[in-house]
Design a protein around this motif. Structure first.
Motif, PDB file in Angstrom:
ATOM      1  N   ASN B 152      43.243  30.787  37.368  1.00 25.11           N
ATOM      2  CA  ASN B 152      42.109  31.626  37.788  1.00 25.11           C
ATOM      3  C   ASN B 152      40.786  30.877  37.688  1.00 25.11           C
ATOM      4  O   ASN B 152      39.861  31.103  38.473  1.00 25.11           O
ATOM      5  N   SER B 153      40.717  29.963  36.745  1.00 28.25           N
ATOM      6  CA  SER B 153      39.458  29.242  36.549  1.00 28.25           C
ATOM      7  C   SER B 153      39.137  28.313  37.728  1.00 28.25           C
ATOM      8  O   SER B 153      37.998  27.900  37.915  1.00 28.25           O
ATOM      9  N   ASP B 154      40.178  27.962  38.496  1.00 25.60           N
ATOM     10  CA  ASP B 154      39.926  27.113  39.678  1.00 25.60           C
ATOM     11  C   ASP B 154      39.178  27.875  40.765  1.00 25.60           C
ATOM     12  O   ASP B 154      38.572  27.261  41.650  1.00 25.60           O
ATOM     13  N   CYS B 155      39.265  29.194  40.757  1.00 26.21           N
ATOM     14  CA  CYS B 155      38.719  29.998  41.862  1.00 26.21           C
ATOM     15  C   CYS B 155      37.295  30.443  41.567  1.00 26.21           C
ATOM     16  O   CYS B 155      36.891  30.538  40.410  1.00 26.21           O
ATOM     17  N   GLY B 156      36.553  30.685  42.652  1.00 30.27           N
ATOM     18  CA  GLY B 156      35.168  31.123  42.545  1.00 30.27           C
ATOM     19  C   GLY B 156      35.080  32.527  41.993  1.00 30.27           C
ATOM     20  O   GLY B 156      36.102  33.179  41.720  1.00 30.27           O
ATOM     21  N   SER B 157      33.843  32.965  41.826  1.00 33.38           N
ATOM     22  CA  SER B 157      33.642  34.261  41.198  1.00 33.38           C
ATOM     23  C   SER B 157      34.253  35.370  42.043  1.00 33.38           C
ATOM     24  O   SER B 157      34.162  35.341  43.281  1.00 33.38           O
ATOM     25  N   GLY B 158      34.848  36.315  41.403  1.00 34.46           N
ATOM     26  CA  GLY B 158      35.443  37.458  42.088  1.00 34.46           C
ATOM     27  C   GLY B 158      36.826  37.171  42.632  1.00 34.46           C
ATOM     28  O   GLY B 158      37.448  38.024  43.245  1.00 34.46           O
ATOM     29  N   LEU B 159      37.317  35.932  42.442  1.00 37.58           N
ATOM     30  CA  LEU B 159      38.638  35.574  42.968  1.00 37.58           C
ATOM     31  C   LEU B 159      39.567  35.221  41.825  1.00 37.58           C
ATOM     32  O   LEU B 159      39.144  34.719  40.778  1.00 37.58           O
ATOM     33  N   THR B 160      40.833  35.456  42.062  1.00 36.43           N
ATOM     34  CA  THR B 160      41.854  35.069  41.069  1.00 36.43           C
ATOM     35  C   THR B 160      42.899  34.225  41.779  1.00 36.43           C
ATOM     36  O   THR B 160      43.012  34.269  43.015  1.00 36.43           O
ATOM     37  N   CYS B 161      43.623  33.490  40.962  1.00 33.36           N
ATOM     38  CA  CYS B 161      44.656  32.644  41.555  1.00 33.36           C
ATOM     39  C   CYS B 161      45.917  33.487  41.736  1.00 33.36           C
ATOM     40  O   CYS B 161      46.470  34.016  40.774  1.00 33.36           O
ATOM     41  N   TYR B 162      46.348  33.651  42.973  1.00 32.37           N
ATOM     42  CA  TYR B 162      47.496  34.498  43.281  1.00 32.37           C
ATOM     43  C   TYR B 162      48.474  33.694  44.131  1.00 32.37           C
ATOM     44  O   TYR B 162      48.131  33.259  45.232  1.00 32.37           O
ATOM     45  N   SER B 163      49.641  33.428  43.589  1.00 31.46           N
ATOM     46  CA  SER B 163      50.683  32.641  44.269  1.00 31.46           C
ATOM     47  C   SER B 163      50.140  31.316  44.779  1.00 31.46           C
ATOM     48  O   SER B 163      50.391  30.902  45.909  1.00 31.46           O
ATOM     49  N   GLY B 164      49.302  30.642  43.988  1.00 34.74           N
ATOM     50  CA  GLY B 164      48.802  29.306  44.338  1.00 34.74           C
ATOM     51  C   GLY B 164      47.584  29.319  45.233  1.00 34.74           C
ATOM     52  O   GLY B 164      47.096  28.274  45.651  1.00 34.74           O
ATOM     53  N   SER B 165      47.023  30.504  45.575  1.00 36.62           N
ATOM     54  CA  SER B 165      45.832  30.576  46.428  1.00 36.62           C
ATOM     55  C   SER B 165      44.813  31.502  45.793  1.00 36.62           C
ATOM     56  O   SER B 165      45.177  32.482  45.120  1.00 36.62           O
TER      57      SER B 165
END
Lengths: 219, 461
Positions: B152-165
Motif C-alpha cells: 500500500n505504501s507504494d501507492c499514492g494517497s487514497g489508493l491501496t495496493c490491490y492484486s499488484g495494482s
C-alpha cells in the motif's frame, strides 16, 4: 317610273368587305407567303445548280468555276453572327436575350437571331440556345424568314457561329419537331459543346417547334 | 613537476569545459522530469525560441482560442515526440499532475485542428513542448492509479495496493479508480427511490415505471405515434487538402498532395487537382504527385465529385505549395486558374465569388484583375473577388495577374470562366412564327373576298 332605292347593306357587303378581306389576304401573301416562296425557289435553284451542274451560279455552267471553300470566312456578320452555308443563312446574333420576355426577343428578332440568356456562349461548353423566325408578317425584309430553311439541314452540315470576333464551327447532329411546351432539351447535360437552333414549324404557324442540334468541332 | 602541472591544467580545462557544456547543452528541467523537445531548439531542448504560447518554466501552453492539445505516452519516447492519448482542444494545457514514466507533448496550433466530425484539418503548429516526467524507479513519488505495486505504501494517497495494482479501495475492482455510481434500474427494475431508476422513470411500489402509466410493466404508454427518425439529408463536401511531401524543396520539385472529402450516402468518385501552375489532373485516388517545373508559391486546389456527380470544393480544399528557386532559373510568370466559387447559376440578383491564381518565380504577383464580363473590371492586391449581377445573362469573366515586371497575363483558357445568371425557368419555347390564327384568317378572308366578289355579280346589276 317610280325609283326604288337600294339598301346600303349590299353595297357595303359587296364593295367594301371584299376589298378589306382581299387586302388583309394580300398583306399576308406579300409578307408571309412570298418570302417563303422566294426562299424555297432560291434554295431549289441553288440545289439544281449544285447537284446537276456542280456549280454555284448560272455562269458556272458555261465557264469553268474555281471554287474555294472559305469555311464561312466570307460571311458578313463575323463579329457576332451565324453563317449556315447550306441554307445561306448569314445573320447577326444578338446575345443574352431573355427568352421569357416576348417584347425583348421580338425586338432582337427584328435585328437577327437571338441567343437565349443563361445558356452557354460559344467556347464555354454546355448548350447554347438560338432562335429565329421561320416566317413573320413584319416587313423586315431580310430577317422575316431567316430560319425558314432550317428544316433542310441534315446531319453533318456546317454551322459557323461568331462570338466577339472569334469563330466557332459546329456540325449538325440531329433534328426534331417538338411541342412548344417541350423544354426538356434545356435540362439535359451535354458532354460536347452543343448549339440548338429553334424556329416555328410549319412556316406561317406557331403549332410546332423545329430544333436542329449541332456539336462543336475543332477546325 | 612541470609534467604534473601541465597534466593538472589540462584536467582543469577539461573539467571547466565539461561544466560549461553541461550548463549550456543540458535539457531544460521542469518538476521531476526534463524537456526532451522544445519548439525552436528541438531535441536539444535548451530553450523555447518560438514563444507562441508555451512557457517552459510553468509547464503550460495557452492560446486565445481552443487551439491547445495535449498528448500523453507511456515511457520516454525515442523520437522526442508523443501522439497518443489526445485530449480535446482547449485554451490551456499543463504538465502538472503527470505521473512518473510519462512523455507529455503539448502543441499550440493556429486554430482548432479537429472539425465537427472529429476529422483532422489543415492547421499550422505554432509552439510545442515535449516533457518526460522521469523514471518511476528513480523517483520517490508514490504510484498512481493502476500502476504496479507491491504494498500500500507504494501507492499514492487514497489508493491501496490491490492484486499488484494501485486501486481505489472503495471500488478496487475498477481499473479507472473512478467509483461509478450504481447503474440505475431500467423499466420494471427494483428501486427504493426515484433516483434508483433510469432517466424518464419513477419508482412506484418498489419498481421503476413510466410515471404516465405506472401500472404498465412495459413502461410503454399509448399515445401519439412517435415521429419516425428523419432520414439524414444528403451531404457531401470537400474537407481538406494537405501538402504531404516535397513542399519547400528546390525546383524541379515533386510535391505530393492529399485530399479528403466526405459523402454520407456514397463514396467520392473523382478528385480534380489544380496545381496552381496552370496544370490540372483528374484521378480517383486521394493522393497525387505533381512535378513543379517553376519555383514560387502556388495555390493548389482540389474539387471532389460526390456520388451524385456534383463537384464540391471549399476554402479548406486549397493549400499553398512552395518551391524554392534555383539561381539558373529563368523568369516565369502566368495566370493559372480562375475559379467561380459560389453564386453561379442563380437568378438575379446574385453575388458571385471568384478566386484567381497565378505565379511569378522572381518576386511574386503584384496585382490581380478581373473583368466580370458585365462591363465592370476590378483590380486588387488580393486574389479573391465578389461581384453582384443584377441582370440575367451569360457572362464571360476573365482573370489577369500582373507580374513583377508589370506585364498583365491571363484572360484566356483556364483564366476565363462563364458565369450564368439564369432567367426564370423556361416553360414555353419562344414564338418565332406567324401566329397560326393570322394565317388561317388571311386564307379565310381571301376566300371570303373572292366569294363576295362572285356574289356581287349575281346580286348587284
Amino acid at each position: 317610273m317610280k325609283h326604288i332605292s337600294r339598301p346600303n347593306i349590299p353595297r357595303f357587303a359587296f364593295f367594301i368587305l371584299p376589298i378589306l378581306f382581299l387586302g388583309f389576304s394580300l398583306y399576308w401573301f406579300a409578307t408571309v407567303f412570298l418570302p417563303v416562296v422566294f426562299l424555297e425557289t432560291q434554295y431549289q435553284y441553288r440545289q439544281v445548280l449544285l447537284e446537276v451542274f456542280h456549280t454555284t451560279s448560272l455562269r458556272g455552267i458555261f465557264i469553268p468555276e474555281f471554287r474555294v471553300d472559305l469555311r464561312g470566312r466570307a460571311a458578313q456578320h463575323n463579329v457576332n453572327g451565324i453563317y449556315i452555308p447550306k441554307v445561306q443563312v448569314d445573320a447577326e446574333i444578338i446575345y443574352n436575350v431573355d427568352p421569357n420576355d416576348q417584347n425583348a426577343y421580338t425586338a432582337a428578332l427584328k435585328k437577327g437571331i437571338a441567343h437565349a440568356s443563361g445558356t452557354a456562349l460559344p467556347d464555354s461548353g454546355g448548350l447554347g440556345y438560338y432562335f429565329a423566325h421561320s416566317t413573320t408578317p413584319n416587313l423586315v425584309a431580310q430577317y422575316n424568314a431567316v430560319f425558314y430553311l432550317l428544316g433542310k439541314l441534315e446531319k453533318g452540315d456546317d454551322v459557323f457561329v461568331w462570338h466577339q470576333g472569334k469563330r466557332f464551327m459546329y456540325k449538325v447532329t440531329e433534328k426534331s419537331l417538338t411541342d412548344p411546351s417541350d423544354v426538356s432539351f434545356l435540362q439535359k447535360t451535354y458532354e460536347e459543346e452543343t448549339i440548338v437552333l429553334q424556329t416555328c414549324w410549319p412556316p406561317g404557324t406557331t403549332v410546332k417547334r423545329m430544333l436542329v442540334f449541332a456539336e462543336r468541332v475543332e477546325e | 613537476m612541470k609534467i604534473f602541472q601541465s597534466f593538472f591544467s589540462i584536467l582543469l580545462f577539461a573539467f571547466v569545459v565539461l561544466i560549461f557544456a553541461t550548463q549550456v547543452y543540458a535539457n531544460l528541467k521542469y518538476g521531476s522530469g526534463e524537456y526532451v523537445n522544445i519548439c525552436g531548439t528541438g531535441l536539444a531542448a535548451t530553450e523555447n525560441k518560438c514563444n507562441k504560447g508555451c512557457d517552459t518554466s510553468s509547464g503550460t501552453c495557452s492560446a486565445s482560442g481552443n487551439y491547445v492539445v495535449k498528448f500523453t505516452c507511456n515511457g520516454r519516447t525515442s523520437d522526442g515526440e508523443c501522439r497518443s492519448n489526445e485530449t480535446s482542444f482547449s485554451t490551456s494545457q499543463s504538465l502538472s499532475g503527470t505521473t512518473c514514466g510519462k512523455t507529455v507533448q503539448i502543441d499550440v496550433f493556429d486554430r482548432t485542428c479537429r472539425n465537427q466530425y472529429g476529422q483532422w484539418e489543415t492547421c499550422a503548429l505554432q509552439d510545442y513542448i515535449v516533457w518526460y516526467s522521469g523514471d518511476c524507479s528513480t523517483t520517490t513519488t508514490q504510484r498512481s492509479c493502476n500502476e504496479s505495486c507491491s504494498a500500500n505504501s507504494d501507492c499514492g494517497s487514497g489508493l491501496t495496493c490491490y492484486s499488484g495494482s494501485c486501486r481505489n479501495p472503495s471500488c478496487a475492482s475498477q481499473s479507472s479508480c473512478q467509483c461509478s455510481p450504481p447503474t440505475p434500474s431500467a423499466c420494471n427494475g427494483s428501486c427504493a427511490t426515484n433516483s434508483d431508476c433510469a432517466s424518464g422513470l419513477v419508482c412506484r411500489s418498489g419498481y421503476c415505471r413510466n410515471s404516465i402509466c405506472d401500472w404498465k410493466t412495459s413502461c410503454q404508454c399509448d399515445g401519439p405515434t412517435p415521429t419516425p427518425t428523419p432520414t439524414p439529408e444528403y451531404k457531401s463536401s470537400c474537407d481538406s487538402l494537405q501538402v504531404v511531401g516535397g513542399n519547400n524543396s528546390n525546383v524541379p520539385s515533386t510535391v505530393t498532395l492529399r485530399a479528403r472529402a466526405s459523402d454520407n450516402k456514397g463514396s467520392i468518385q473523382r478528385y480534380r487537382y489544380y496545381f496552381g501552375d496552370g496544370k490540372q489532373e483528374e484521378i480517383t485516388s486521394v493522393e497525387i504527385q505533381h512535378k513543379y517545373e517553376t519555383s514560387g508559391s502556388f495555390l493548389a486546389r482540389v474539387d471532389a465529385q460526390d456520388s451524385r456527380g456534383n463537384w464540391k470544393s471549399s476554402s479548406s480544399c486549397e493549400a499553398w505549395v512552395y518551391v524554392n528557386s534555383s539561381p539558373v532559373e529563368s523568369f516565369k510568370s502566368d495566370c493559372s486558374n480562375l475559379f467561380v466559387n459560389g453564386g453561379n447559376n442563380n437568378q438575379p440578383p446574385t453575388t458571385v465569388q471568384f478566386t484567381l491564381t497565378g505565379y511569378d518565380n522572381k518576386g511574386g504577383i503584384n496585382k490581380y484583375k478581373l473583368d466580370f464580363g458585365n462591363g465592370i473590371v476590378k483590380e486588387t492586391d488580393g486574389n479573391t473577388f465578389e461581384q453582384r449581377y443584377d441582370i440575367a445573362g451569360t457572362y464571360v469573366a476573365r482573370g489577369y495577374i500582373r507580374d513583377n515586371k508589370g506585364t498583365w497575363k491571363g484572360g484566356t483558357g483556364s483564366c476565363s470562366q462563364t458565369v450564368y445568371v439564369n432567367t426564370k425557368p423556361l416553360t414555353q419555347q419562344p414564338k418565332t412564327g406567324t401566329p397560326t390564327l393570322l394565317t388561317l384568317g388571311a386564307i379565310g378572308s381571301g376566300f371570303m373576298g373572292v366569294l363576295l366578289l362572285t356574289l356581287k355579280k349575281r346580286f348587284v346589276a
